[in-house]
Design an enzyme around this catalytic site. Structure first.
Site, PDB file in Angstrom:
ATOM      1  N   CYS A  15       0.814  -1.202   0.000  1.00 33.72           N
ATOM      2  CA  CYS A  15       0.000   0.000   0.000  1.00 33.72           C
ATOM      3  C   CYS A  15       0.856   1.264   0.000  1.00 33.72           C
ATOM      4  O   CYS A  15       0.411   2.320  -0.426  1.00 33.72           O
ATOM      5  CB  CYS A  15      -0.890   0.043   1.230  1.00 33.72           C
ATOM      6  SG  CYS A  15      -1.800  -1.470   1.540  1.00 33.72           S
ATOM      7  N   ASP A 426      38.254  18.862  11.303  1.00 33.12           N
ATOM      8  CA  ASP A 426      38.678  20.219  11.562  1.00 33.12           C
ATOM      9  C   ASP A 426      39.577  20.169  12.803  1.00 33.12           C
ATOM     10  O   ASP A 426      39.426  19.289  13.637  1.00 33.12           O
ATOM     11  CB  ASP A 426      37.419  21.046  11.819  1.00 33.12           C
ATOM     12  CG  ASP A 426      37.734  22.463  12.185  1.00 33.12           C
ATOM     13  OD1 ASP A 426      38.522  23.078  11.466  1.00 33.12           O
ATOM     14  OD2 ASP A 426      37.186  22.949  13.186  1.00 33.12           O
ATOM     15  N   ASP A 628      32.517  25.910   9.705  1.00 37.38           N
ATOM     16  CA  ASP A 628      32.746  24.761   8.837  1.00 37.38           C
ATOM     17  C   ASP A 628      31.517  24.410   8.020  1.00 37.38           C
ATOM     18  O   ASP A 628      31.508  23.403   7.313  1.00 37.38           O
ATOM     19  CB  ASP A 628      33.147  23.537   9.664  1.00 37.38           C
ATOM     20  CG  ASP A 628      34.354  23.827  10.529  1.00 37.38           C
ATOM     21  OD1 ASP A 628      35.235  24.548  10.052  1.00 37.38           O
ATOM     22  OD2 ASP A 628      34.393  23.350  11.662  1.00 37.38           O
TER      23      ASP A 628
HETATM   24  N1  ATP Z   1      41.514  37.200  15.290  1.00 39.98           N
HETATM   25  C1  ATP Z   1      42.696  36.670  15.036  1.00 39.98           C
HETATM   26  N2  ATP Z   1      43.743  36.978  15.811  1.00 39.98           N
HETATM   27  C2  ATP Z   1      44.944  36.429  15.564  1.00 39.98           C
HETATM   28  N3  ATP Z   1      45.206  35.583  14.584  1.00 39.98           N
HETATM   29  C3  ATP Z   1      44.212  35.250  13.762  1.00 39.98           C
HETATM   30  C4  ATP Z   1      42.903  35.762  13.951  1.00 39.98           C
HETATM   31  N4  ATP Z   1      42.121  35.255  12.981  1.00 39.98           N
HETATM   32  C5  ATP Z   1      42.888  34.433  12.254  1.00 39.98           C
HETATM   33  N5  ATP Z   1      44.157  34.435  12.700  1.00 39.98           N
HETATM   34  C6  ATP Z   1      45.290  33.697  12.142  1.00 39.98           C
HETATM   35  O1  ATP Z   1      44.884  33.062  10.950  1.00 39.98           O
HETATM   36  C7  ATP Z   1      45.044  31.657  11.066  1.00 39.98           C
HETATM   37  C8  ATP Z   1      43.951  30.978  10.302  1.00 39.98           C
HETATM   38  O2  ATP Z   1      42.701  31.195  10.914  1.00 39.98           O
HETATM   39  P1  ATP Z   1      41.473  30.222  10.675  1.00 39.98           P
HETATM   40  O3  ATP Z   1      40.311  30.775  11.397  1.00 39.98           O
HETATM   41  O4  ATP Z   1      41.363  30.038   9.221  1.00 39.98           O
HETATM   42  O5  ATP Z   1      41.962  28.854  11.263  1.00 39.98           O
HETATM   43  P2  ATP Z   1      42.105  28.337  12.777  1.00 39.98           P
HETATM   44  O6  ATP Z   1      40.924  28.766  13.541  1.00 39.98           O
HETATM   45  O7  ATP Z   1      43.436  28.684  13.333  1.00 39.98           O
HETATM   46  O8  ATP Z   1      42.166  26.778  12.599  1.00 39.98           O
HETATM   47  P3  ATP Z   1      41.010  25.761  12.189  1.00 39.98           P
HETATM   48  O9  ATP Z   1      40.973  25.796  10.722  1.00 39.98           O
HETATM   49  O10 ATP Z   1      41.469  24.440  12.711  1.00 39.98           O
HETATM   50  O11 ATP Z   1      39.760  26.238  12.828  1.00 39.98           O
HETATM   51  C9  ATP Z   1      45.024  31.380  12.536  1.00 39.98           C
HETATM   52  O12 ATP Z   1      45.721  30.208  12.846  1.00 39.98           O
HETATM   53  C10 ATP Z   1      45.723  32.608  13.081  1.00 39.98           C
HETATM   54  O13 ATP Z   1      47.109  32.446  12.996  1.00 39.98           O
END
Ligand code: ATP
Ligand code: CU1
Ligand code: MG
Length: 738
Positions: A15, A426, A628
């Protein structure tokens, strides 16, 4: 908009397809899906339920609108147990005539009509059989007639034709024995009643087993207390849960179930969250912490304020998600549905063909052989087990997953997860805890505190977890923060801004490189820090390097063991991160991933997943779901590692409430177990039908003289459905390997 209709008389998996096709044709209905085990019709789109119900009536089904969940459940339970009793009684009555007749057939040499006395005796038994067909088997015949009126056929059709023709044939012999050669005057009343008895018994057993499978949702629904102790006008009073509003203050005493999602105002206590997260250890909660409805207050007394109520609570959303998943169908089920929908007419044709063959090629008495084989084919070919095979396992599997803190969005995710061979993890918040802390300050010119204050001033405007770590460190030192102008977040790089007259730049090495800032002065220190899994944050003022802050995010204590489990299951584990090469390498080594890809821009994570897919991998992605989302959506299966009970993660196929990578391994193991269970069920049901039909048609007869009796076919059909249900229930014993 979702509408749920309760189907009152679907007897057969055949059905399902018919109803879905019929309803999908109604304009404005996007999708219609029948859950056979639950006897419910789920409809998406703008629905005129009266129209749907009348359409259903036209094709022979009764339905009513489902309104109140709790009431529905009670009604359903009552009707299920009433139906169960009824089926048992029907079965017992039919078998109590059928079994003695069958035994008599074994011990007396011939159940045939030769003399007038025989005619009288069998005439009486025939009348009795008719009475039993009416009492115990009426529903098969009325179902068959409804189906016939709509020009279709169901399981009822097969049983009605099978048992009805056995009775008619026997009655003809009783009334006009002279029409038949002496050897062909055998009576088949016992087959009629035995089939009716056995099929009813099978239906009863199926009902019983089915009522056990919906446990998971009921268990969660039962977690909601009926009342809450609310403080209004300075007085504490117990009010029904439905009347609790956001902002109400609620008193929670030790040993009580938390009524709604709330924030603690006063008090301290341990809360058992295992029912939602699968996490066995109680969690300490004090003022400011959030607690979820349905969890259990163990020790202290709490004053809380309601933050989410009704259908908004985590518990309600979890329940909703489980229900939706239980009602969805994986790809693997479609074929079974399609087959069962064309099965019945095909079987009737096979049965006619069988009778024809026996007429031309069979031995004497031809009529008797024709009748047995044709009837047996009709009965054994019933596709009821086939239609139950998948939905039963899905229901049990999804429920079991919920018990382990794994919320599955749809059944297809279960099927895909069982087949993945690559998983992308991640780094931050997935392999690590996602709560980085500042460990070192390496300054080139100015004092450490001044550097930290400048960095924190910028970072307080950023949402990045690294920024939070910097801000927290400054707060702990009670540093005064400055106001920032021209703040700019540079994705995957860092942040920039202006404090009074100074241009400040904060971020990773790539950012410094792009701005032509020389980092030579700190290169040794940075090398040492990155090799020990620290992330460096460079800070430059007006184009000159001022220093580095080092931040580290602790690896979850059980990440390495969970990754090992995944690898043992034959899955390649790849870590994906935006962090720099050296830090990523240090972490990759500590947790033992097969491969890692560092310095990936957030926007490129999804295309990395796609790349892997193009190389032929079936890819799962696990992430914390915040940035992500595109990668989670791109992956074949996206796992969102939820934060506590926050399940607002739309892009994931599975939400893992527990904060552990072991949940990913658990989910994959469970998916495999569920798929194996589905395959067993489908295989069992297919084999049963496809071996059963030729044997019933008499294929073994020329060589061995073996012919199935229609009674055996009836028994086999009844027990095949019951076996499928019982096998699905076995999934409830599933335990993750670690
Ligand atoms: N607000 C911030 N202050 C300082 N460094 C930063 C900031 N945002 C990004 N970064 C730098 O850029 C890099 C890449 O950031 P992204 O957010 O892409 O990755 P993540 O958070 O370090 O790692 P994942 O990919 O595992 O989350 C960081 O590792 C950091 O070195
Ligand atoms: Cu059947
Ligand atoms: Mg990140």
């Amino acid at each position: 908009m979702n509408t749920i209709l309760i189907l009152e008389n679907v007897s057969c998996a055949g059905c399902v397809k018919k109803i879905e096709t019929c309803i999908s044709k109604i304009p404005d209905i996007e999708h219609a899906e029948v859950n056979f085990p639950q006897r419910k019709l789920y409809i998406q789109g703008s629905v005129n339920s009266e129209l749907v119900i009348s359409e259903l009536n036209n094709i022979g089904y009764r339905a009513r609108l489902s309104q109140n969940e709790a009431e529905d459940r009670i009604k359903q339970k009552a009707s299920d147990s009433a139906q169960y009793r009824q089926r048992l009684i029907h079965s017992a009555v039919a078998l109590s005539l059928g079994i003695p007749m069958m035994l008599a057939g074994f011990f007396m040499d011939e159940m045939s009509v030769q003399t007038t006395n025989d005619q009288i005796l069998w005439g009486i038994i025939g009348a009795l059989t008719l009475a039993i067909m009416y009492f115990s088997g009426r529903h098969f015949f009325s179902g068959a007639i409804t189906a016939l009126r709509n020009g279709s056929s169901t399981m009822d059709t097969l049983i009605a034709i099978g048992t009805g023709s056995a009775w008619l044939f026997s009655m003809l012999i009783v009334l006009f024995p002279q029409l038949f050669p002496e050897s062909a005057r055998h009576i088949y009343f016992e087959a009629t009643v035995m089939i009716i008895g056995l099929v009813n018994l099978g239906l009863a057993m199926e009902l019983r087993a089915r009522s056990r499978t919906s446990d998971a949702v009921e268990r969660l629904l039962d977690l909601q207390p009926k009342t809450a102790r609310v403080i209004r006008n300075g007085k504490e009073q117990d009010i029904p849960l439905e009347l609790v509003n956001i902002g109400d203050q609620i008193r929670i005493r030790p040993g009580e179930q938390i009524p709604v999602d709330a924030r603690v105002l006063e008090g301290q206590s341990y809360i058992d969250e295992s029912m939602l997260t699968g996490e066995p250890l109680p969690v300490n909660k004090t003022s400011g912490d959030t607690i979820s409805g349905g969890t259990l207050n163990k020790s202290g007394s709490l004053l809380v304020v309601a933050e989410r109520v009704g259908s908004e609570t985590a518990l309600s959303r979890i329940i909703e998600m489980i229900k939706q998943a239980q009602n969805s169908k994986p790809e693997i089920a479609r074929l079974a549905d399609k087959i069962s929908s064309i099965f019945v007419p095909v079987v009737i044709l096979i049965s006619i063909a069988t009778a024809t063959l026996w007429y031309f090629f069979g031995p004497e008495p031809k009529v008797a052989y024709m009748l047995i084989t044709a009837t047996t084919v009709l009965i054994i070919a019933c596709p009821c087990a086939l239609g139950l095979a998948t939905p039963m396992s899905v229901m049990v599997g999804v429920g079991k997953a919920a018990e382990h803190g794994i919320l599955i969005r749809n059944a297809q995710a279960l099927q895909t997860a069982s087949a993945i061979n690559t998983i992308v993890l991640d780094k931050t918040g997935t392999i690590t805890e996602g709560a980085p802390t500042l460990t070192d300050i390496i300054s080139v010119h100015s004092p450490d505190d001044r550097l930290l204050a400048l960095a924190a001033s910028l970072e307080q405007l950023s949402e990045h977890p690294l920024g939070e770590a910097v801000v927290k460190a400054a707060q702990e030192k009670n540093l005064e923060l400055h106001s920032v102008e021209q703040f700019n977040a540079i994705t995957g790089r860092g942040v920039s801004g202006k404090i009074s007259t100074q241009n400040i730049l904060l971020g990773n090495h790539a950012l410094m490189h792009e701005q032509n800032i020389n980092t030579q002065a700190v290169s040794d220190a940075v090398k040492r820090l990155t090799q020990t899994a620290h992330t460096p944050i460079f800070i430059a003022i007006d184009g000159q390097l001022e220093g580095v802050l080092a931040v580290t995010d602790p690896i979850r204590h059980d990440s390495a063991s969970a990754i090992k489990r995944l690898q043992k299951a034959g899955i390649k584990v790849i870590m994906l991160t935006g962090d720099n090469q050296l830090t990523a390498a240090a972490i990759a080594k500590q947790v033992g991933v097969d491969e890692f890809i560092a310095e990936v821009m957030p926007a490129d994570k999804a295309s990395k997943v796609k790349e892997l897919q193009q190389q032929g991998a079936i890819v799962a992605m696990a992430g914390d779901g915040i940035n992500d989302a595109p990668a989670l959506a791109q992956a074949d299966v996206g796992f969102a590692i939820g934060n506590g009970t926050d399940i607002a993660i739309e892009s994931a196929d599975m939400v893992l409430i527990r904060n552990s990578l072991h949940s990913v391994a658990d989910a994959i193991e469970l998916s495999k177990a569920a798929l194996k269970n589905i395959r067993q069920n489908l295989f069992g049901a297919f084999i049963y039908n496809s071996l059963g039909i030729p044997i019933a048609a008499g294929i073994l007869f020329p060589f061995t003289g073996i012919l199935l009796s229609p009674i055996i076919a009836g028994g086999a059909m009844a027990f095949s459905s019951a076996t499928v249900v019982a096998n699905a229930n076995r999934l409830r014993l599933f335990k993750p390997s670690a």
